[in-house]
Design a protein around this motif. Structure first.
Motif, short mmCIF file in Angstrom:
data_model
loop_
_atom_site.label_atom_id
_atom_site.label_comp_id
_atom_site.label_asym_id
_atom_site.label_seq_id
_atom_site.Cartn_x
_atom_site.Cartn_y
_atom_site.Cartn_z
N TYR A 73 7.93 31.13 -89.77
CA TYR A 73 6.54 30.81 -90.13
C TYR A 73 5.62 31.96 -89.71
CZ TYR A 73 7.80 25.92 -90.94
OH TYR A 73 8.36 24.76 -91.42
N GLN A 74 4.43 31.98 -90.28
CA GLN A 74 3.37 32.88 -89.86
C GLN A 74 2.25 32.05 -89.23
OE1 GLN A 74 2.51 34.97 -93.55
NE2 GLN A 74 3.91 36.63 -93.00
N PRO A 75 1.38 32.67 -88.42
CA PRO A 75 0.37 31.90 -87.68
C PRO A 75 -0.59 31.10 -88.55
CG PRO A 75 0.61 34.07 -86.74
CD PRO A 75 1.39 34.09 -88.02
N ASN A 76 -0.78 31.49 -89.80
CA ASN A 76 -1.71 30.75 -90.66
C ASN A 76 -1.05 29.55 -91.34
OD1 ASN A 76 -0.06 32.25 -92.38
ND2 ASN A 76 -1.65 32.46 -93.94
N SER B 230 -0.27 22.81 -86.91
CA SER B 230 -0.59 24.19 -87.27
C SER B 230 -0.10 25.13 -86.18
CB SER B 230 -2.10 24.34 -87.43
OG SER B 230 -2.46 25.71 -87.53
N PHE B 231 0.38 26.32 -86.59
CA PHE B 231 0.90 27.31 -85.64
C PHE B 231 -0.14 28.36 -85.27
CE2 PHE B 231 4.72 26.04 -88.18
CZ PHE B 231 5.25 25.23 -87.20
N GLU B 232 -1.39 28.11 -85.61
CA GLU B 232 -2.46 29.09 -85.41
C GLU B 232 -2.56 29.57 -83.97
OE1 GLU B 232 -7.31 29.47 -86.18
OE2 GLU B 232 -6.27 27.56 -86.47
N ASN B 233 -2.37 28.67 -83.00
CA ASN B 233 -2.55 29.04 -81.60
C ASN B 233 -1.24 29.20 -80.84
OD1 ASN B 233 -5.44 28.94 -81.72
ND2 ASN B 233 -5.30 26.70 -81.73
N ASN C 34 8.29 22.51 -74.36
CA ASN C 34 7.95 21.71 -73.18
C ASN C 34 6.49 21.24 -73.15
OD1 ASN C 34 10.59 21.95 -72.03
ND2 ASN C 34 10.06 24.02 -71.35
N LYS C 35 5.80 21.32 -74.30
CA LYS C 35 4.42 20.85 -74.38
C LYS C 35 4.32 19.80 -75.49
CE LYS C 35 1.45 23.18 -76.74
NZ LYS C 35 0.56 24.25 -77.25
N SER C 36 3.82 18.61 -75.12
CA SER C 36 3.68 17.55 -76.12
C SER C 36 2.63 17.94 -77.15
CB SER C 36 3.28 16.23 -75.45
OG SER C 36 3.10 15.22 -76.42
N ILE C 37 2.98 17.84 -78.43
CA ILE C 37 2.03 18.22 -79.49
C ILE C 37 1.59 17.00 -80.32
CG2 ILE C 37 2.87 20.58 -79.65
CD1 ILE C 37 4.42 19.72 -82.20
N GLY C 38 2.09 15.84 -79.98
CA GLY C 38 1.62 14.65 -80.70
C GLY C 38 2.69 13.58 -80.82
N THR C 39 2.23 12.36 -81.09
CA THR C 39 3.12 11.22 -81.29
C THR C 39 2.80 10.57 -82.62
OG1 THR C 39 3.28 10.81 -78.90
CG2 THR C 39 3.85 8.98 -80.36
N SER C 40 3.83 10.29 -83.39
CA SER C 40 3.65 9.61 -84.68
C SER C 40 4.07 8.15 -84.55
CB SER C 40 4.47 10.29 -85.77
OG SER C 40 5.85 10.14 -85.52
N VAL C 41 3.31 7.27 -85.21
CA VAL C 41 3.65 5.85 -85.24
C VAL C 41 4.74 5.65 -86.28
CG1 VAL C 41 2.78 3.52 -85.68
CG2 VAL C 41 1.31 5.22 -84.55
N ALA C 42 5.70 4.77 -85.92
CA ALA C 42 6.86 4.56 -86.79
C ALA C 42 7.52 5.92 -87.01
CB ALA C 42 6.48 3.87 -88.09
N ASN C 43 7.65 6.33 -88.25
CA ASN C 43 8.22 7.65 -88.54
C ASN C 43 7.31 8.41 -89.49
OD1 ASN C 43 10.02 9.81 -88.53
ND2 ASN C 43 11.32 8.94 -90.12
N ASN C 44 6.01 8.30 -89.24
CA ASN C 44 5.06 9.05 -90.05
C ASN C 44 5.17 10.54 -89.74
OD1 ASN C 44 3.99 6.70 -91.21
ND2 ASN C 44 2.62 6.39 -89.45
N LYS C 45 4.82 11.37 -90.71
CA LYS C 45 4.87 12.81 -90.51
C LYS C 45 3.84 13.26 -89.48
CE LYS C 45 6.53 14.02 -95.16
NZ LYS C 45 6.21 14.74 -96.42
#
Length: 357
Positions: A41-44, A83-86, A68-79
Motif C-alpha cells: 500500500y501507499q500512505p494515501n 487509512s494508512f495516512e499516519n 500492537n496498537k488497537s485500531i478499532g472494533t467491528s460489531v459482528a463481522n462488519n468491515k
C-alpha cells in the motif's frame, strides 16, 4: 516422590498441549480475508478488514490490532475501514481477535506500506577538489565551526593487508592537513560521527557502544551502550535529536542525553526498502545518506522515511587515485558557510565540493 513429580510434569504437559490444540482449532475457523487486501500500500490508500468465517460461526465482534496498537472494533463481522495516512513506511502485522459463541480466536496477516512517489534523480556539479588522507577509512564526515571533523574506521586493507586505525580528527578541508587526532585501540572499529551542543558523538561497528567527546579538546566525556544489541553505522542530528543507522532499513531517533530510542523511521522508495543506510548528514531538513555498496546518495524525508531524491555519484570513483585498498563512496559533509556539500570515500585521496541541482 520422584515418581509423583514425574507424573505431575507429564500431566501438566498433556494439559498444556491440549489447550494449545484447542486454541489452534479455534483459530482455524477464521482468517483475515486477504482477497480484499493488497500486499503493498501507499500512505494515501486505505483498506477494509473483514474476517473470513469458514464455518459460519456467530461472530459477536472483532478487535483489530496493528503492530500492537488497537485500531478499532467491528460489531459482528462488519468491515473495518482503515487509512494508512499516519502509519510508518515498512512491514506491518495486523492481528484480529474474533469473539464468537463465548469463545475467542486470533488470526493475523501482514502487508507493506511504501513511499508515495518515486524518488527523483538529481544532478551535481563539482566546484572544487581537495586533498584527502588516502589512509583514512572514512566513516563520519561533518563540518563544525568551519572545521571538517572526520571519523575513520579500521579499514580492511583488502589489497595490502594493512588495516587502518579508528580515529577522530580535525582537518583543514582545503589542504587536507590533520591538525588534531585521537585514536582508539585496534579492537574498536569506529563508525559514524556527529556534533551537537559542542559534543562529538562517535559510534563503533560491533562493540555495541559509542563515545561522547568535548568538540574543542576531543577529551572523552563518556562511553555509552546502545539501547539494544545492534551494529553502529551512520550518525547525524537535527539540532535536537540524534539519528542513527545500523545497517538495516531503519534509522533510529535518539535522545542525545540518555542515548535511548525516541522513535524510528523505515527507509523506503515507492517500490522497495533501502537497506545498508550508512553515513548520514542533515541538510536543510532532510537526511542525506550514503547507501553502502552503491555510489549514490539517498535524500530522505525524516518524517516518514521516504526516499525523495537520488544522486548518482558513481563517476567520482574514476577521479581518485586507484590503489589496492580503495573502497566505496562514504562521507557527506554540508558546509553551512558555503552552502555546498563535500563528499569522499573510504581510502580516497580526494574530497569533492559539489552543488546539487
Amino acid at each position: 516422590m520422584l515418581y509423583i513429580k514425574s507424573l505431575t510434569i507429564i500431566t501438566l504437559s498433556l494439559l498444556i498441549a491440549s489447550c494449545e490444540g484447542d486454541k489452534n482449532e479455534k483459530n482455524k475457523l477464521f482468517s483475515i480475508d486477504t482477497s480484499v487486501l493488497k500486499q503493498v500500500y501507499q500512505p494515501n490508500e486505505s483498506a477494509d478488514f473483514v474476517i473470513k468465517n469458514k464455518k459460519e460461526k456467530k461472530i459477536d465482534s472483532v478487535n483489530y490490532v496493528l503492530n500492537n496498537k488497537s485500531i478499532g472494533t467491528s460489531v459482528a463481522n462488519n468491515k473495518l475501514h482503515y487509512s494508512f495516512e499516519n502509519e510508518k513506511l515498512g512491514w506491518h502485522l495486523i492481528k484480529a481477535k474474533v469473539y464468537f459463541e463465548n469463545e475467542i480466536a486470533e488470526v493475523e496477516t501482514n502487508f507493506t506500506v511504501v513511499a508515495q512517489d518515486a524518488p527523483k534523480l538529481l544532478t551535481y556539479k563539482i566546484i572544487n577538489t581537495y586533498p584527502h588522507d588516502i589512509a583514512a577509512y572514512t566513516q563520519g564526515f561533518e563540518f563544525y565551526r568551519d572545521t571538517l571533523i572526520e571519523g575513520t574506521g579500521n579499514g580492511a586493507g583488502s589489497g595490502t593487508g594493512k588495516r587502518g586505525i579508528t580515529s577522530l580528527r580535525k582537518t583543514n578541508y582545503k589542504t587536507g592537513e590533520v591538525y588534531k587526532k585521537v585514536e582508539l585501540p585496534t579492537q574498536y572499529f569506529g563508525e559514524g560521527i556527529t556534533i551537537l551542543n559542542n559534543k562529538v558523538y562517535q559510534l563503533t561497528y560491533q562493540n555495541n557502544e559509542g563515545y561522547v567527546y568535548n568538540a574543542d579538546t576531543f577529551e572523552k566525556i563518556k562511553t555509552f551502550k546502545y539501547f539494544k544489541d545492534m551494529e553502529g553505522w551512520g550518525l547525524t542530528n537535527d539540532g535536537k535529536y540524534l539519528y542513527m543507522s545500523n545497517g538495516t532499513e531503519k534509522i533510529y531517533i535518539l535522545d542525545p542525553e540518555t542515548l535511548e530510542e525516541v522513535d524510528y523511521i523505515n527507509i523506503y522508495t515507492n517500490a522497495n526498502k533501502i537497506e545498508a543506510v550508512n553515513e548520514l548528514e542533515w541538510i536543510d531538513g532532510k537526511i542525506w545518506a550514503n547507501v553502502y555498496g552503491r555510489d549514490a546518495i539517498a535524500i530522505i524525508n525524516p518524517k516518514n522515511g521516504a526516499v525523495e531524491n537520488i544522486i548518482n555519484l558513481s563517476d567520482l570513483k574514476n577521479k581518485v587515485t586507484k590503489h589496492p585498498d580503495i573502497d566505496v563512496l562514504n562521507g557527506i559533509a554540508y558546509n553551512p558557510k558555503t552552502k555546498t556539500i563535500f563528499v569522499t570515500g573510504k581510502n580516497w585521496d580526494k574530497v569533492f565540493e559539489i552543488t546539487v541541482e
